[in-house]
Design an enzyme around this catalytic site. Structure first.
Site, mmCIF file in Angstrom:
data_model
loop_
_atom_site.group_PDB
_atom_site.id
_atom_site.type_symbol
_atom_site.label_atom_id
_atom_site.label_comp_id
_atom_site.label_asym_id
_atom_site.label_seq_id
_atom_site.Cartn_x
_atom_site.Cartn_y
_atom_site.Cartn_z
ATOM 1 N N ARG A 1 -11.281 -35.451 -36.083
ATOM 2 C CA ARG A 1 -12.606 -34.858 -36.315
ATOM 3 C C ARG A 1 -13.734 -35.805 -35.904
ATOM 4 O O ARG A 1 -14.784 -35.356 -35.412
ATOM 5 C CB ARG A 1 -12.737 -34.456 -37.785
ATOM 6 C CG ARG A 1 -11.840 -33.282 -38.130
ATOM 7 C CD ARG A 1 -12.246 -32.579 -39.395
ATOM 8 N NE ARG A 1 -11.530 -31.318 -39.533
ATOM 9 C CZ ARG A 1 -11.737 -30.446 -40.521
ATOM 10 N NH1 ARG A 1 -12.648 -30.705 -41.441
ATOM 11 N NH2 ARG A 1 -11.049 -29.323 -40.566
ATOM 12 N N ARG B 1 11.354 -44.299 -34.555
ATOM 13 C CA ARG B 1 11.429 -45.691 -34.115
ATOM 14 C C ARG B 1 12.049 -45.694 -32.722
ATOM 15 O O ARG B 1 12.977 -44.933 -32.446
ATOM 16 C CB ARG B 1 12.248 -46.535 -35.094
ATOM 17 C CG ARG B 1 11.541 -46.710 -36.441
ATOM 18 C CD ARG B 1 12.356 -47.567 -37.402
ATOM 19 N NE ARG B 1 11.579 -47.919 -38.582
ATOM 20 C CZ ARG B 1 11.510 -47.198 -39.688
ATOM 21 N NH1 ARG B 1 12.158 -46.053 -39.748
ATOM 22 N NH2 ARG B 1 10.795 -47.597 -40.713
ATOM 23 N N ARG C 1 12.117 -53.250 -48.355
ATOM 24 C CA ARG C 1 13.210 -54.031 -47.765
ATOM 25 C C ARG C 1 12.858 -55.507 -47.644
ATOM 26 O O ARG C 1 13.659 -56.376 -47.922
ATOM 27 C CB ARG C 1 13.547 -53.455 -46.387
ATOM 28 C CG ARG C 1 14.748 -54.122 -45.710
ATOM 29 C CD ARG C 1 15.018 -53.457 -44.372
ATOM 30 N NE ARG C 1 13.857 -53.544 -43.510
ATOM 31 C CZ ARG C 1 13.536 -52.633 -42.588
ATOM 32 N NH1 ARG C 1 14.267 -51.559 -42.445
ATOM 33 N NH2 ARG C 1 12.464 -52.789 -41.833
ATOM 34 N N GLY D 1 8.129 -45.706 -40.342
ATOM 35 C CA GLY D 1 8.348 -44.889 -41.535
ATOM 36 C C GLY D 1 7.112 -44.082 -41.886
ATOM 37 O O GLY D 1 5.987 -44.558 -41.761
ATOM 38 N N ASP E 1 4.758 -49.883 -47.892
ATOM 39 C CA ASP E 1 5.147 -51.228 -48.317
ATOM 40 C C ASP E 1 3.974 -52.171 -48.581
ATOM 41 O O ASP E 1 4.136 -53.194 -49.240
ATOM 42 C CB ASP E 1 6.060 -51.876 -47.269
ATOM 43 C CG ASP E 1 7.424 -51.222 -47.209
ATOM 44 O OD1 ASP E 1 7.843 -50.623 -48.223
ATOM 45 O OD2 ASP E 1 8.070 -51.285 -46.152
ATOM 46 N N ASP F 1 2.654 -54.344 -46.684
ATOM 47 C CA ASP F 1 3.119 -55.676 -46.295
ATOM 48 C C ASP F 1 2.393 -56.211 -45.059
ATOM 49 O O ASP F 1 2.963 -56.952 -44.262
ATOM 50 C CB ASP F 1 4.626 -55.649 -46.037
ATOM 51 C CG ASP F 1 5.020 -54.621 -44.977
ATOM 52 O OD1 ASP F 1 4.156 -53.828 -44.561
ATOM 53 O OD2 ASP F 1 6.196 -54.617 -44.574
ATOM 54 N N THR G 1 1.650 -47.452 -44.206
ATOM 55 C CA THR G 1 2.961 -47.890 -44.686
ATOM 56 C C THR G 1 2.945 -47.976 -46.197
ATOM 57 O O THR G 1 1.982 -48.490 -46.787
ATOM 58 C CB THR G 1 3.353 -49.257 -44.087
ATOM 59 O OG1 THR G 1 4.500 -49.761 -44.776
ATOM 60 C CG2 THR G 1 2.234 -50.280 -44.199
ATOM 61 N N GLY H 1 3.009 -49.199 -39.441
ATOM 62 C CA GLY H 1 3.137 -50.451 -40.165
ATOM 63 C C GLY H 1 3.465 -51.626 -39.275
ATOM 64 O O GLY H 1 3.058 -51.681 -38.107
ATOM 65 N N ASP H 2 4.241 -52.545 -39.815
ATOM 66 C CA ASP H 2 4.539 -53.798 -39.134
ATOM 67 C C ASP H 2 5.144 -53.584 -37.744
ATOM 68 O O ASP H 2 4.702 -54.172 -36.762
ATOM 69 C CB ASP H 2 5.494 -54.619 -40.000
ATOM 70 C CG ASP H 2 5.888 -55.933 -39.356
ATOM 71 O OD1 ASP H 2 5.048 -56.840 -39.308
ATOM 72 O OD2 ASP H 2 7.037 -56.037 -38.890
#
Length: 326
Positions: free
Chosen positions: A28, A75, A175, A14, A131, A133, A129, A105-106
């Site tokens: 850079r 994805r 989620r 995401g 989230d 998480d 991310t 992310g995860d």
């Protein structure tokens, strides 16, 4: 120092505000040290398909303030197969890429951990991310912007709730993680905050609403993470309406507005620090790790240790919810 000349950069999973700032910082920094930088479009899927191009300084001009990601993101189920990983590795070798900067992310780091068990290639991750998480970092790129977006929207919802004496159930993203709900709910003075990490007793929520009604409290804001397990805002709205048929209840799903928009100053600075740190980690031979920030210091955590199951909600925040929602 490790003699590394060609680095590939990708964004995966995401999108989150600040990804472009992280790309800019990594590119850079690489240019500063005389490296050739290759952009990989559409994450791991683009890696498999060879959607790879040599980046120039102009590619990262005027992007620090932009949301989204100039490298696109996707994805890839194919990447989770050994055949897909083999294709990806062959594409990297074809472009003489000697190291990777992975922004995501995860899922990004799960894929990375699996990939590097089969193929040897230095890589450093940047947590991008909304989230928040992941273990190994106090903040992730995009989280601050997403929470500020949610807070702004919830404040506006409270205005109309007060005008009409309504109860609003506001669904934010998350989620499997309730960090956006938790932080935006506290910041907006929500009466209830429902997150996946805490078992939700709907009877308790309904009893609090009943108590507020008896106290003639006319506004009640419930913040719920999308992964609450109760059907989100609409499911909770139905439960409340069934119990209180005369109550004016509305559900509002904030959705993808939380992913977009210009990143906040905090996300721009965080992304810049982590992009710089990631390239330097590759130069120093510190690889198969995610660059994070803890207590305002850059830290590095192995990919396998940063996945969301290892992230823990601060118990103090849960206590704040309990006390301030009474």
């Amino acid at each position: 120092m490790v003699d590394i000349k060609n680095i590939g950069i990708l964004t995966s999973g995401g999108d989150s505000p600040g990804m472009n700032a992280a790309i800019r910082a990594a590119v850079r920094t690489g240019f500063y040290y005389g490296m050739d930088i290759y952009g990989i479009r559409r994450g791991y899927q683009g890696m498999i398909e060879g959607d790879i191009f040599k980046m120039q300084t102009t590619d990262v001009a005027n992007i620090i303030q932009r949301g989204g990601t100039i490298l696109k993101t996707a994805r890839s189920r194919e990447f989770m197969t050994i055949e897909g990983m083999q294709k990806a590795y062959e594409q990297l070798c074809r472009h003489n890429i000697e190291g990777l900067v992975l922004i995501g992310g995860d899922g990004t780091f799960r894929g990375a951990a699996e990939f590097f068990e089969h193929f040897s290639l230095p890589a450093v991750g940047i947590p991008g991310t909304i989230d928040k998480d992941l273990a190994g970092t106090d903040f992730t790129v995009g989280f601050d912007t997403a929470v500020n977006t949610a807070v702004e929207a919830i404040d506006k919802i409270r205005d109309t709730a007060e005008a009409h004496d309504r109860l609003f159930v506001v669904e934010v993203m998350g989620r499997d993680a309730g960090y956006i709900a938790l932080n935006s709910g506290i910041a907006c003075g929500a009466e209830d905050i429902l997150i996946p990490e805490v078992i939700i007793n709907m009877d308790d929520v309904l009893n609090r609403i009943d108590n507020d009604e008896r106290r003639k409290k006319t506004v009640h804001i419930i913040i719920v993470a999308e992964g609450d397990g109760l059907g989100g805002a609409k499911g909770i709205e139905e439960r409340i309406t069934n119990r209180f048929p005369t109550l004016d209840v509305r559900a509002c799903v904030l959705g993808h507005i939380q992913r977009g928009g210009a990143p906040s100053f905090a996300d721009r600075v965080l992304a810049s620090r982590l992009g710089y740190a990631a390239v330097n980690a590759l130069r120093e031979g510190n690889t198969q790790v995610m660059a994070g920030i803890m207590n305002d210091k850059i830290v590095f955590t192995p990919f396998r240790n940063v996945i969301k199951q290892n992230a823990v909600i601060n118990p103090d925040m849960l206590e704040i919810i309990r006390v301030l929602s009474t």
